[in-house]
Design a protein around this motif. Sequence first.
Motif, PDB file in Angstrom:
ATOM      1  N   TYR A  26       0.845  -1.184   0.000  1.00  0.00           N
ATOM      2  CA  TYR A  26       0.000   0.000   0.000  1.00  0.00           C
ATOM      3  C   TYR A  26       0.884   1.238   0.000  1.00  0.00           C
ATOM      4  CZ  TYR A  26      -4.267  -2.606   0.872  1.00  0.00           C
ATOM      5  OH  TYR A  26      -5.331  -3.447   0.747  1.00  0.00           O
ATOM      6  N   LYS A  27       0.348   2.334  -0.531  1.00  0.00           N
ATOM      7  CA  LYS A  27       1.082   3.582  -0.577  1.00  0.00           C
ATOM      8  C   LYS A  27       0.091   4.720  -0.348  1.00  0.00           C
ATOM      9  CE  LYS A  27       4.312   6.139  -3.419  1.00  0.00           C
ATOM     10  NZ  LYS A  27       5.092   6.141  -4.656  1.00  0.00           N
ATOM     11  N   ALA A  28       0.474   5.698   0.438  1.00  0.00           N
ATOM     12  CA  ALA A  28      -0.376   6.857   0.681  1.00  0.00           C
ATOM     13  C   ALA A  28      -0.452   7.708  -0.583  1.00  0.00           C
ATOM     14  CB  ALA A  28       0.181   7.678   1.830  1.00  0.00           C
ATOM     15  N   PHE A  29      -1.615   8.318  -0.802  1.00  0.00           N
ATOM     16  CA  PHE A  29      -1.862   9.101  -2.003  1.00  0.00           C
ATOM     17  C   PHE A  29      -2.700  10.304  -1.590  1.00  0.00           C
ATOM     18  CE2 PHE A  29      -4.456   9.844  -5.880  1.00  0.00           C
ATOM     19  CZ  PHE A  29      -3.431  10.085  -6.765  1.00  0.00           C
ATOM     20  N   SER A  30      -2.277  11.480  -1.956  1.00  0.00           N
ATOM     21  CA  SER A  30      -2.966  12.693  -1.540  1.00  0.00           C
ATOM     22  C   SER A  30      -3.551  13.413  -2.753  1.00  0.00           C
ATOM     23  CB  SER A  30      -1.969  13.606  -0.822  1.00  0.00           C
ATOM     24  OG  SER A  30      -2.581  14.806  -0.463  1.00  0.00           O
ATOM     25  N   VAL A  31      -4.774  13.912  -2.612  1.00  0.00           N
ATOM     26  CA  VAL A  31      -5.415  14.689  -3.678  1.00  0.00           C
ATOM     27  C   VAL A  31      -6.065  15.925  -3.062  1.00  0.00           C
ATOM     28  CG1 VAL A  31      -5.879  12.708  -5.164  1.00  0.00           C
ATOM     29  CG2 VAL A  31      -7.582  13.419  -3.513  1.00  0.00           C
ATOM     30  N   LYS A  32      -6.240  16.940  -3.868  1.00  0.00           N
ATOM     31  CA  LYS A  32      -6.965  18.141  -3.447  1.00  0.00           C
ATOM     32  C   LYS A  32      -8.344  18.098  -4.087  1.00  0.00           C
ATOM     33  CE  LYS A  32      -3.200  21.371  -2.718  1.00  0.00           C
ATOM     34  NZ  LYS A  32      -2.677  22.694  -3.055  1.00  0.00           N
ATOM     35  N   LEU A  33      -9.361  18.239  -3.261  1.00  0.00           N
ATOM     36  CA  LEU A  33     -10.742  18.253  -3.729  1.00  0.00           C
ATOM     37  C   LEU A  33     -11.491  19.379  -3.035  1.00  0.00           C
ATOM     38  CD1 LEU A  33     -11.541  14.442  -3.367  1.00  0.00           C
ATOM     39  CD2 LEU A  33     -11.229  15.665  -5.504  1.00  0.00           C
ATOM     40  N   PRO A  34     -12.558  19.885  -3.677  1.00  0.00           N
ATOM     41  CA  PRO A  34     -13.399  20.850  -2.967  1.00  0.00           C
ATOM     42  C   PRO A  34     -13.951  20.222  -1.685  1.00  0.00           C
ATOM     43  CG  PRO A  34     -13.946  20.790  -5.299  1.00  0.00           C
ATOM     44  CD  PRO A  34     -13.009  19.651  -5.043  1.00  0.00           C
ATOM     45  N   VAL A  35     -14.130  21.020  -0.662  1.00  0.00           N
ATOM     46  CA  VAL A  35     -14.562  20.529   0.651  1.00  0.00           C
ATOM     47  C   VAL A  35     -15.827  19.688   0.553  1.00  0.00           C
ATOM     48  CG1 VAL A  35     -15.356  21.250   2.935  1.00  0.00           C
ATOM     49  CG2 VAL A  35     -13.475  22.444   1.851  1.00  0.00           C
ATOM     50  N   GLU A  36     -16.759  20.097  -0.282  1.00  0.00           N
ATOM     51  CA  GLU A  36     -18.025  19.342  -0.362  1.00  0.00           C
ATOM     52  C   GLU A  36     -17.803  17.913  -0.884  1.00  0.00           C
ATOM     53  OE1 GLU A  36     -17.972  22.013  -4.106  1.00  0.00           O
ATOM     54  OE2 GLU A  36     -17.579  22.289  -1.978  1.00  0.00           O
ATOM     55  N   TYR A  37     -16.768  17.692  -1.681  1.00  0.00           N
ATOM     56  CA  TYR A  37     -16.477  16.337  -2.150  1.00  0.00           C
ATOM     57  C   TYR A  37     -15.920  15.476  -1.022  1.00  0.00           C
ATOM     58  CZ  TYR A  37     -17.533  17.201  -7.007  1.00  0.00           C
ATOM     59  OH  TYR A  37     -18.199  17.461  -8.171  1.00  0.00           O
ATOM     60  N   ILE A  38     -15.134  16.078  -0.155  1.00  0.00           N
ATOM     61  CA  ILE A  38     -14.600  15.343   0.988  1.00  0.00           C
ATOM     62  C   ILE A  38     -15.764  14.844   1.841  1.00  0.00           C
ATOM     63  CG2 ILE A  38     -13.140  15.461   3.046  1.00  0.00           C
ATOM     64  CD1 ILE A  38     -11.580  15.835   0.413  1.00  0.00           C
ATOM     65  N   ASP A  39     -16.715  15.735   2.104  1.00  0.00           N
ATOM     66  CA  ASP A  39     -17.888  15.370   2.893  1.00  0.00           C
ATOM     67  C   ASP A  39     -18.710  14.290   2.193  1.00  0.00           C
ATOM     68  OD1 ASP A  39     -17.141  17.222   4.809  1.00  0.00           O
ATOM     69  OD2 ASP A  39     -18.438  18.797   3.999  1.00  0.00           O
ATOM     70  N   LYS A  40     -18.893  14.425   0.866  1.00  0.00           N
ATOM     71  CA  LYS A  40     -19.657  13.419   0.111  1.00  0.00           C
ATOM     72  C   LYS A  40     -18.990  12.052   0.186  1.00  0.00           C
ATOM     73  CE  LYS A  40     -21.675  16.303  -3.526  1.00  0.00           C
ATOM     74  NZ  LYS A  40     -21.720  16.527  -4.982  1.00  0.00           N
ATOM     75  N   ILE A  41     -17.683  12.023   0.013  1.00  0.00           N
ATOM     76  CA  ILE A  41     -16.946  10.758   0.045  1.00  0.00           C
ATOM     77  C   ILE A  41     -17.075  10.111   1.420  1.00  0.00           C
ATOM     78  CG2 ILE A  41     -14.632   9.742  -0.006  1.00  0.00           C
ATOM     79  CD1 ILE A  41     -13.978  11.818  -2.230  1.00  0.00           C
ATOM     80  N   LYS A  42     -16.818  10.877   2.474  1.00  0.00           N
ATOM     81  CA  LYS A  42     -16.901  10.330   3.830  1.00  0.00           C
ATOM     82  C   LYS A  42     -18.306   9.843   4.154  1.00  0.00           C
ATOM     83  CE  LYS A  42     -13.118  12.920   5.925  1.00  0.00           C
ATOM     84  NZ  LYS A  42     -12.751  13.946   6.931  1.00  0.00           N
ATOM     85  N   ASN A  43     -19.316  10.651   3.835  1.00  0.00           N
ATOM     86  CA  ASN A  43     -20.705  10.278   4.136  1.00  0.00           C
ATOM     87  C   ASN A  43     -21.157   9.056   3.358  1.00  0.00           C
ATOM     88  OD1 ASN A  43     -20.967  12.384   5.956  1.00  0.00           O
ATOM     89  ND2 ASN A  43     -21.797  13.796   4.434  1.00  0.00           N
ATOM     90  N   THR A  44     -20.810   8.996   2.070  1.00  0.00           N
ATOM     91  CA  THR A  44     -21.214   7.858   1.249  1.00  0.00           C
ATOM     92  C   THR A  44     -20.507   6.582   1.692  1.00  0.00           C
ATOM     93  OG1 THR A  44     -21.573   9.369  -0.602  1.00  0.00           O
ATOM     94  CG2 THR A  44     -21.495   7.031  -1.121  1.00  0.00           C
ATOM     95  N   ALA A  45     -19.224   6.675   1.990  1.00  0.00           N
ATOM     96  CA  ALA A  45     -18.485   5.508   2.481  1.00  0.00           C
ATOM     97  C   ALA A  45     -19.108   5.006   3.772  1.00  0.00           C
ATOM     98  CB  ALA A  45     -17.018   5.862   2.693  1.00  0.00           C
ATOM     99  N   ASP A  46     -19.409   5.919   4.683  1.00  0.00           N
ATOM    100  CA  ASP A  46     -20.013   5.553   5.961  1.00  0.00           C
ATOM    101  C   ASP A  46     -21.381   4.909   5.758  1.00  0.00           C
ATOM    102  OD1 ASP A  46     -19.971   5.516   8.836  1.00  0.00           O
ATOM    103  OD2 ASP A  46     -21.447   7.144   8.786  1.00  0.00           O
ATOM    104  N   LYS A  47     -22.172   5.478   4.856  1.00  0.00           N
ATOM    105  CA  LYS A  47     -23.516   4.957   4.574  1.00  0.00           C
ATOM    106  C   LYS A  47     -23.463   3.515   4.079  1.00  0.00           C
ATOM    107  CE  LYS A  47     -26.604   6.132   1.042  1.00  0.00           C
ATOM    108  NZ  LYS A  47     -27.271   7.119   0.200  1.00  0.00           N
ATOM    109  N   HIS A  48     -22.409   3.169   3.355  1.00  0.00           N
ATOM    110  CA  HIS A  48     -22.255   1.816   2.809  1.00  0.00           C
ATOM    111  C   HIS A  48     -21.388   0.919   3.697  1.00  0.00           C
ATOM    112  CE1 HIS A  48     -24.349   2.547  -0.962  1.00  0.00           C
ATOM    113  NE2 HIS A  48     -23.820   3.761  -0.933  1.00  0.00           N
ATOM    114  N   GLY A  49     -20.999   1.430   4.859  1.00  0.00           N
ATOM    115  CA  GLY A  49     -20.211   0.634   5.796  1.00  0.00           C
ATOM    116  C   GLY A  49     -18.789   0.371   5.328  1.00  0.00           C
ATOM    117  N   LEU A  50     -18.227   1.309   4.568  1.00  0.00           N
ATOM    118  CA  LEU A  50     -16.877   1.155   4.037  1.00  0.00           C
ATOM    119  C   LEU A  50     -15.956   2.224   4.604  1.00  0.00           C
ATOM    120  CD1 LEU A  50     -17.826   0.750   0.271  1.00  0.00           C
ATOM    121  CD2 LEU A  50     -17.146  -1.081   1.819  1.00  0.00           C
ATOM    122  N   SER A  51     -14.669   1.912   4.636  1.00  0.00           N
ATOM    123  CA  SER A  51     -13.693   2.948   4.934  1.00  0.00           C
ATOM    124  C   SER A  51     -13.581   3.827   3.688  1.00  0.00           C
ATOM    125  CB  SER A  51     -12.333   2.330   5.254  1.00  0.00           C
ATOM    126  OG  SER A  51     -11.794   1.695   4.099  1.00  0.00           O
TER     127      SER A  51
END
Length: 65
Positions: A26-51
């Motif tokens: 595994y390797k760490a990978f960093s990206v820049k996204l608008p804040v609302e995308y960070i929230d969407k990713i975290k919320n959707t992952a959580d909703k589906h029980g995924l990291s």
Amino acid sequence: MAEEKKDTRGGKRPGAGRPKGINKPYKAFSVKLPVEYIDKIKNTADKHGLSVSKFIQEAVDSFEE
């Protein structure tokens, strides 16, 4: 005579560390996204029980042919 106490500081702890059997590098990978995308990713992952990592892996895999 006083009984000597065993030093419990430092050393190996049972159950600590990465689980054995993970052989994929595994390797760490960093990206820049608008804040609302960070929230969407975290919320959707959580909703589906995924990291977040697993959610992104599955999203990328869904676009592969």
